[in-house]
Design a protein around this motif. Structure first.
Motif, PDB file in Angstrom:
ATOM      1  N   GLU A  42      -4.438   6.069  13.988  1.00 26.68           N
ATOM      2  CA  GLU A  42      -4.424   7.298  14.680  1.00 26.68           C
ATOM      3  C   GLU A  42      -3.357   6.065  15.675  1.00 26.68           C
ATOM      4  OE1 GLU A  42      -2.617   9.670  13.480  1.00 26.68           O
ATOM      5  OE2 GLU A  42      -3.195   9.397  11.599  1.00 26.68           O
ATOM      6  N   VAL A  43      -4.320   5.997  16.519  1.00 20.24           N
ATOM      7  CA  VAL A  43      -4.126   5.307  18.046  1.00 20.24           C
ATOM      8  C   VAL A  43      -2.959   4.183  17.749  1.00 20.24           C
ATOM      9  CG1 VAL A  43      -5.439   4.318  19.902  1.00 20.24           C
ATOM     10  CG2 VAL A  43      -6.104   6.325  19.029  1.00 20.24           C
ATOM     11  N   VAL A  44      -3.109   3.196  17.208  1.00 19.72           N
ATOM     12  CA  VAL A  44      -2.729   2.323  17.570  1.00 19.72           C
ATOM     13  C   VAL A  44      -0.972   2.644  16.492  1.00 19.72           C
ATOM     14  CG1 VAL A  44      -2.496   0.118  15.462  1.00 19.72           C
ATOM     15  CG2 VAL A  44      -4.885   0.889  16.611  1.00 19.72           C
ATOM     16  N   ILE A  45      -1.554   3.578  15.649  1.00 17.27           N
ATOM     17  CA  ILE A  45       0.083   4.060  15.069  1.00 17.27           C
ATOM     18  C   ILE A  45       1.165   4.692  16.754  1.00 17.27           C
ATOM     19  CG2 ILE A  45       1.109   5.411  13.384  1.00 17.27           C
ATOM     20  CD1 ILE A  45      -0.245   4.961  11.327  1.00 17.27           C
ATOM     21  N   PHE A  46       0.093   5.639  16.704  1.00 21.05           N
ATOM     22  CA  PHE A  46       1.017   6.682  18.216  1.00 21.05           C
ATOM     23  C   PHE A  46       1.685   5.677  19.621  1.00 21.05           C
ATOM     24  CE2 PHE A  46       0.311   8.991  21.937  1.00 21.05           C
ATOM     25  CZ  PHE A  46       1.139   9.819  21.879  1.00 21.05           C
ATOM     26  N   LEU A  47       0.539   4.305  19.078  1.00 16.06           N
ATOM     27  CA  LEU A  47       1.280   3.542  20.352  1.00 16.06           C
ATOM     28  C   LEU A  47       2.161   2.614  19.972  1.00 16.06           C
ATOM     29  CD1 LEU A  47      -2.550   2.156  22.151  1.00 16.06           C
ATOM     30  CD2 LEU A  47      -0.819   3.750  23.062  1.00 16.06           C
ATOM     31  N   PHE A  48       2.011   2.590  19.039  1.00 13.54           N
ATOM     32  CA  PHE A  48       3.242   1.416  18.503  1.00 13.54           C
ATOM     33  C   PHE A  48       4.812   2.755  18.540  1.00 13.54           C
ATOM     34  CE2 PHE A  48       6.390  -0.059  15.132  1.00 13.54           C
ATOM     35  CZ  PHE A  48       6.178  -1.009  15.548  1.00 13.54           C
ATOM     36  N   ILE A  49       4.447   3.691  18.304  1.00 15.63           N
ATOM     37  CA  ILE A  49       5.405   4.658  18.031  1.00 15.63           C
ATOM     38  C   ILE A  49       5.857   4.690  19.588  1.00 15.63           C
ATOM     39  CG2 ILE A  49       6.466   7.357  17.827  1.00 15.63           C
ATOM     40  CD1 ILE A  49       4.923   7.319  14.770  1.00 15.63           C
ATOM     41  N   ILE A  50       5.165   5.211  20.426  1.00 17.48           N
ATOM     42  CA  ILE A  50       5.507   5.866  21.858  1.00 17.48           C
ATOM     43  C   ILE A  50       6.639   4.330  22.209  1.00 17.48           C
ATOM     44  CG2 ILE A  50       4.602   6.053  24.023  1.00 17.48           C
ATOM     45  CD1 ILE A  50       4.780   8.787  22.256  1.00 17.48           C
ATOM     46  N   ILE A  51       6.067   2.971  22.170  1.00 18.56           N
ATOM     47  CA  ILE A  51       6.750   2.025  23.236  1.00 18.56           C
ATOM     48  C   ILE A  51       8.131   1.859  22.439  1.00 18.56           C
ATOM     49  CG2 ILE A  51       6.093  -0.569  22.667  1.00 18.56           C
ATOM     50  CD1 ILE A  51       3.409  -0.130  23.187  1.00 18.56           C
ATOM     51  N   ALA A  52       8.081   2.300  21.343  1.00 19.78           N
ATOM     52  CA  ALA A  52       9.095   1.896  20.414  1.00 19.78           C
ATOM     53  C   ALA A  52      10.460   3.313  21.000  1.00 19.78           C
ATOM     54  CB  ALA A  52       9.361   1.692  18.928  1.00 19.78           C
ATOM     55  N   LEU A  76      10.193   4.846  23.457  1.00 16.65           N
ATOM     56  CA  LEU A  76      10.540   4.678  25.118  1.00 16.65           C
ATOM     57  C   LEU A  76      11.251   2.849  25.221  1.00 16.65           C
ATOM     58  CD1 LEU A  76       7.205   5.311  27.040  1.00 16.65           C
ATOM     59  CD2 LEU A  76       9.491   6.866  26.601  1.00 16.65           C
ATOM     60  N   THR A  77      11.227   2.298  24.345  1.00 21.24           N
ATOM     61  CA  THR A  77      12.129   1.122  24.310  1.00 21.24           C
ATOM     62  C   THR A  77      13.544   1.059  24.269  1.00 21.24           C
ATOM     63  OG1 THR A  77      10.611  -0.053  23.707  1.00 21.24           O
ATOM     64  CG2 THR A  77      12.963  -1.222  23.959  1.00 21.24           C
ATOM     65  N   TYR A  78      14.085   2.360  23.578  1.00 20.10           N
ATOM     66  CA  TYR A  78      15.601   2.515  22.946  1.00 20.10           C
ATOM     67  C   TYR A  78      15.110   3.814  23.904  1.00 20.10           C
ATOM     68  CZ  TYR A  78      14.960  -1.220  19.403  1.00 20.10           C
ATOM     69  OH  TYR A  78      14.873  -2.131  19.058  1.00 20.10           O
ATOM     70  N   ASN A  79      15.869   4.894  23.052  1.00 19.90           N
ATOM     71  CA  ASN A  79      16.402   5.967  24.400  1.00 19.90           C
ATOM     72  C   ASN A  79      15.524   7.422  24.018  1.00 19.90           C
ATOM     73  OD1 ASN A  79      17.974   8.714  24.925  1.00 19.90           O
ATOM     74  ND2 ASN A  79      19.865   7.379  24.101  1.00 19.90           N
ATOM     75  N   PRO A  80      14.770   8.168  24.569  1.00 18.62           N
ATOM     76  CA  PRO A  80      14.401   9.270  24.321  1.00 18.62           C
ATOM     77  C   PRO A  80      15.471  11.189  23.799  1.00 18.62           C
ATOM     78  CG  PRO A  80      13.942   9.010  26.707  1.00 18.62           C
ATOM     79  CD  PRO A  80      15.506   7.749  26.186  1.00 18.62           C
ATOM     80  N   LEU A  81      16.332  10.433  23.867  1.00 15.70           N
ATOM     81  CA  LEU A  81      17.821  11.121  22.959  1.00 15.70           C
ATOM     82  C   LEU A  81      17.123  10.569  20.939  1.00 15.70           C
ATOM     83  CD1 LEU A  81      18.864  13.546  23.071  1.00 15.70           C
ATOM     84  CD2 LEU A  81      20.730  11.467  22.895  1.00 15.70           C
TER      85      LEU A  81
END
Length: 182
Positions: free
Chosen positions: A57-67, A69-74
């Motif tokens: 879960e930690v690995v997946i969560f970090l990947f999702i958050i980075i993805a 934040l890289t684009y658009n919070p909307l």
């Protein structure tokens, strides 16, 4: 993890049987059943599997958050609109399957404990008739079935979050492709 349960439970059954009649006669059979079946299952379910799940879960969560934040919070709004309905349907069906598996597990656990109690309380008869291998095989076959159901229960209990994560990643991929195309 549930292979560990099967292994440890089977080995504990052999161990306690190897201690002989006097030990079994002087010990509380409830404690032996708990040590052979419950403690080994709890170790597998409550220590090993959560540790594996947490790391995943930690690995997946970090990947999702980075993805995100890289684009658009909307994007989070779009994700909610795309994911919540599908997740709700899947969650409902998984919950029904978990209830069904729990009923099966309860019956099989009762059968498993019955064999365990019979092998403890019938030690003298089993030894006289040289049926140790039969009872050990019977116990092992039942514990394998319980382990399979436990694995299914664990899988179904985690599946809604895994489906959610997959849906989020798919939605992110669609949004990225759409953003790049425009």
């Amino acid at each position: 993890s549930f292979s560990l349960y099967t292994y440890f439970s089977t080995e504990m059954h052999k161990y306690f049987y190897g201690l002989g009649y006097s030990f079994l006669k002087s010990s509380n059979s409830n404690d032996i059943v708990k040590d052979v079946n419950s403690v080994t299952l709890w170790y597998s379910k409550l220590l090993v599997m959560p540790l594996i799940t947490l790391l995943n879960e930690v690995v997946i969560f970090l990947f999702i958050i980075i993805a995100i934040l890289t684009y658009n919070p909307l994007i989070i709004l779009y994700l909610l609109l795309a994911i919540v309905p599908a997740f709700g349907i899947f969650y409902y069906s998984a919950r029904k399957k978990i209830k069904s598996l729990n009923l099966q597990k309860d019956q099989l656990t009762a059968d498993l404990n019955k064999v365990l109690y019979e092998s403890i309380h019938g030690f003298v008869d089993i030894s006289i008739n040289n049926q140790q291998n039969f009872f050990h095989s019977l116990y092992q076959s039942k514990v394998k079935i319980v382990a399979k159901i436990e694995a299914l229960l664990f899988t179904f209990s985690l599946s809604p979050t895994k489906v959610l994560e997959t849906a989020i990643m798919s939605a992110l991929a669609v949004i990225v492709v759409y953003g790049v195309a425009n």
